[in-house]
Design an enzyme around this catalytic site. Structure first.
Site, PDB file in Angstrom:
ATOM      1  N   ASN A   1      20.730  -7.345  11.574  1.00 40.31           N
ATOM      2  CA  ASN A   1      20.666  -5.929  11.166  1.00 40.31           C
ATOM      3  C   ASN A   1      20.907  -5.762   9.666  1.00 40.31           C
ATOM      4  O   ASN A   1      22.057  -5.638   9.236  1.00 40.31           O
ATOM      5  CB  ASN A   1      21.685  -5.117  11.963  1.00 40.31           C
TER       6      ASN A   1
ATOM      7  N   SER B   1      12.198 -11.032  13.465  1.00 41.27           N
ATOM      8  CA  SER B   1      13.310 -10.141  13.778  1.00 41.27           C
ATOM      9  C   SER B   1      14.046 -10.634  15.007  1.00 41.27           C
ATOM     10  O   SER B   1      13.433 -11.243  15.903  1.00 41.27           O
ATOM     11  CB  SER B   1      12.739  -8.752  14.070  1.00 41.27           C
ATOM     12  N   ALA B   2      15.325 -10.332  15.080  1.00 39.13           N
ATOM     13  CA  ALA B   2      16.103 -10.658  16.274  1.00 39.13           C
ATOM     14  C   ALA B   2      15.566  -9.924  17.498  1.00 39.13           C
ATOM     15  O   ALA B   2      15.912 -10.273  18.633  1.00 39.13           O
ATOM     16  CB  ALA B   2      17.568 -10.296  16.051  1.00 39.13           C
ATOM     17  N   THR B   3      14.710  -8.934  17.271  1.00 40.32           N
ATOM     18  CA  THR B   3      14.141  -8.192  18.387  1.00 40.32           C
ATOM     19  C   THR B   3      13.290  -9.114  19.277  1.00 40.32           C
ATOM     20  O   THR B   3      13.060  -8.802  20.449  1.00 40.32           O
ATOM     21  CB  THR B   3      13.342  -6.981  17.868  1.00 40.32           C
TER      22      THR B   3
ATOM     23  N   LEU C   1      21.412   2.879  12.704  1.00 39.62           N
ATOM     24  CA  LEU C   1      22.783   3.386  12.584  1.00 39.62           C
ATOM     25  C   LEU C   1      23.212   3.646  11.126  1.00 39.62           C
ATOM     26  O   LEU C   1      23.681   4.744  10.806  1.00 39.62           O
ATOM     27  CB  LEU C   1      23.751   2.375  13.220  1.00 39.62           C
TER      28      LEU C   1
ATOM     29  N   TYR D   1      15.635 -11.773  11.275  1.00 40.70           N
ATOM     30  CA  TYR D   1      16.740 -11.011  10.715  1.00 40.70           C
ATOM     31  C   TYR D   1      17.505 -10.301  11.819  1.00 40.70           C
ATOM     32  O   TYR D   1      16.911  -9.758  12.749  1.00 40.70           O
ATOM     33  CB  TYR D   1      16.283  -9.892   9.772  1.00 40.70           C
TER      34      TYR D   1
ATOM     35  N   ASN E   1       0.832  -1.214   0.000  1.00 43.90           N
ATOM     36  CA  ASN E   1       0.000   0.000   0.000  1.00 43.90           C
ATOM     37  C   ASN E   1       0.865   1.262   0.000  1.00 43.90           C
ATOM     38  O   ASN E   1       0.359   2.358   0.141  1.00 43.90           O
ATOM     39  CB  ASN E   1      -0.975   0.011   1.184  1.00 43.90           C
TER      40      ASN E   1
ATOM     41  N   TYR F   1       6.603  -3.129  18.895  1.00 50.42           N
ATOM     42  CA  TYR F   1       7.028  -3.678  17.599  1.00 50.42           C
ATOM     43  C   TYR F   1       7.492  -5.132  17.777  1.00 50.42           C
ATOM     44  O   TYR F   1       7.042  -6.043  17.084  1.00 50.42           O
ATOM     45  CB  TYR F   1       8.144  -2.826  16.989  1.00 50.42           C
TER      46      TYR F   1
ATOM     47  N   PRO G   1      18.000   4.017  25.744  1.00 55.00           N
ATOM     48  CA  PRO G   1      17.290   3.027  26.563  1.00 55.00           C
ATOM     49  C   PRO G   1      16.871   1.823  25.730  1.00 55.00           C
ATOM     50  O   PRO G   1      16.455   1.971  24.582  1.00 55.00           O
ATOM     51  CB  PRO G   1      16.049   3.789  27.065  1.00 55.00           C
TER      52      PRO G   1
ATOM     53  N   LYS H   1       5.887  -8.917  16.502  1.00 57.82           N
ATOM     54  CA  LYS H   1       6.583 -10.003  15.790  1.00 57.82           C
ATOM     55  C   LYS H   1       6.465 -11.315  16.557  1.00 57.82           C
ATOM     56  O   LYS H   1       6.231 -12.366  15.979  1.00 57.82           O
ATOM     57  CB  LYS H   1       8.068  -9.645  15.599  1.00 57.82           C
TER      58      LYS H   1
ATOM     59  N   ASP I   1      -3.858  -2.559   0.695  1.00 59.15           N
ATOM     60  CA  ASP I   1      -3.534  -2.838   2.089  1.00 59.15           C
ATOM     61  C   ASP I   1      -3.821  -4.327   2.328  1.00 59.15           C
ATOM     62  O   ASP I   1      -4.919  -4.798   2.010  1.00 59.15           O
ATOM     63  CB  ASP I   1      -4.417  -1.954   2.995  1.00 59.15           C
TER      64      ASP I   1
END
Ligand code: NAD
Ligand code: UDP
Length: 338
Positions: A178, A124-126, A199, A176, A32, A148, A294, A152, A58
């Site tokens: 980075n 994500s690795a998050t 970064l 994933y 979208n 976020y 943080p 995931k 969407d």
């Protein structure tokens, strides 16, 4: 194979479309354009010399998605579509849960109706939150620390539940690390809206003169030079990982939802990335060390053994390639896709 690619106009999606076309697949893009531009796909066509269908939709639009499945008859789906900014997800959690969760719910429903049960999901690795130890293996505890990341993790859980109930589904949950860099042509790359949070796009914009200085978040971590360490992965290697994951799902003899890390397995510090970018661009990157951000971990990099074993995939490109290609993209397109 005809592969529906949600979010195919985005940063990782556009690079993946190129690698799919190279491998003889036909990407069917559904996007979208809430965080991308049609120009990215025009350039994918230009680079590949091939045409492919694009639908401006969407993914949460159930009726629209049904029509696309009837018309395009995809055999597999790569689901990139989603919102991805951590800070924004804290300020607007409902928008994140609505977009990321509902798009996946609708997509899976429509896939189920169409009998299409091969799915590659952008995790994500998050999902690991603050690691207890590195490298991170897929079996490490999962504890996302922002909306976020939780979106995931919730989707991973939903997809694991789906496979329990419907064992014929074959799902790769690709975590994933980075993703950075750009296609080596310099024609497509990352084009963030506003001031970048990550970064590498920040460094690129300092190098090209769009931003004055880099702020390095923390110089007192327990890492070799005191700055944060991450597993930076060239976006073309990441794109190739998706093509390998599709092949793996297509050959699978039984269903399942398998989480697989995609990273290089190497950690690099912020200062190392700055130095690599300075070398690639022949520009100085002015920077200041400021207090920690943080929620940032000191060090985060992948155990990549499972990706090698299951997908036969290993990242080939190092940080010099990542910085060279990011710089080529940034210097040739200083304002992104305009
Ligand atoms: P991106 O924002 O460049 O691409 C996402 C694409 O999805 C965009 O083109 C956007 O317009 C589209 N989109 C979003 N919501 C949509 C919806 N409801 N319907 C249709 N299209 C929609 O992001 P990216 O960096 O290419 O990331 C792709 C995926 O990988 C995302 O799910 C992201 O969370 C995940 N991921 C990204 C990173 C990273 O650092 N880039 C790291 C880990 C995971
Ligand atoms: N970082 C930094 N300055 C910035 C952006 C990021 O010093 O302007 C650091 C950050 O603290 C982390 C690394 O760079 O150590 C990678 O951050 P990014 O946001 O790109 O990825 P993530 O933290 O999500 O892994």
């Amino acid at each position: 194979m005809r592969v529906l690619v949600t979010g195919g106009a985005g940063y990782i999606g556009s690079h993946t479309c190129i690698e799919l076309l190279k491998d003889g697949h036909v990407p069917v893009v559904v996007d979208n354009f809430c965080n991308s531009k049609p120009e990215a796909l025009r350039r994918v066509r230009e680079l590949s010399g091939q045409d492919f269908p694009v639908h401006d939709l969407d993914v949460r639009d159930r009726e629209g998605l049904r029509k696309i499945f009837l018309q395009e008859k995809p055999e597999a789906v790569i689901h990139f579509a989603g919102l991805k900014a951590v800070g924004e997800s804290v300020a607007q959690p409902w928008r994140y849960y609505d977009n990321n969760l509902v798009s996946t719910l609708v997509l899976v429903e429509v896939m189920q109706e169409a009998g299409c049960r091969q799915l590659v999901f952008s995790s994500s690795a998050t999902v690991y939150g603050m690691p207890d130890q590195v490298p991170l293996h897929e079996s490490a505890p999962l504890r996302a620390i922002n909306p976020y990341g939780r979106s995931k993790l919730m989707i991973e859980d939903m997809l694991r539940d789906l496979v329990q109930a419907e064992p014929s589904w074959r799902i790769a949950l690709l975590r994933y690390f980075n993703p950075v860099g750009a296609h080596e042509s310099g024609r497509i790359g990352e084009d963030p809206n506003g001031i970048p949070n990550n970064l590498m796009p920040f460094i690129s914009q300092v190098a090209v003169g769009r931003l004055p200085r880099l702020r390095i978040f923390g110089g007192d971590y327990d890492t070799p030079d005191g700055t944060g360490v991450r597993d930076y992965l060239h976006v073309v290697d990441l794109a190739l990982g998706h093509v390998r994951a599709l092949d793996w799902l297509a050959q699978a003899t039984q269903g399942g939802a398998t989480a697989i890390n995609l990273g290089t397995g190497q950690g690099h510090s912020v200062l190392e990335m700055v130095a690599a970018f300075e070398a690639a661009s022949a520009r100085a990157i002015p920077c200041d060390i400021v207090p920690r951000r943080p929620g940032d971990a000191a060090s985060c990099y992948a155990d990549t053994a499972l990706a090698e074993k299951l997908l036969g995939w290993k990242a080939q490109r190092g940080i010099a390639d990542m910085c060279r290609d990011a710089w080529r993209w940034q210097s040739q397109n200083p304002q992104g896709y305009v």
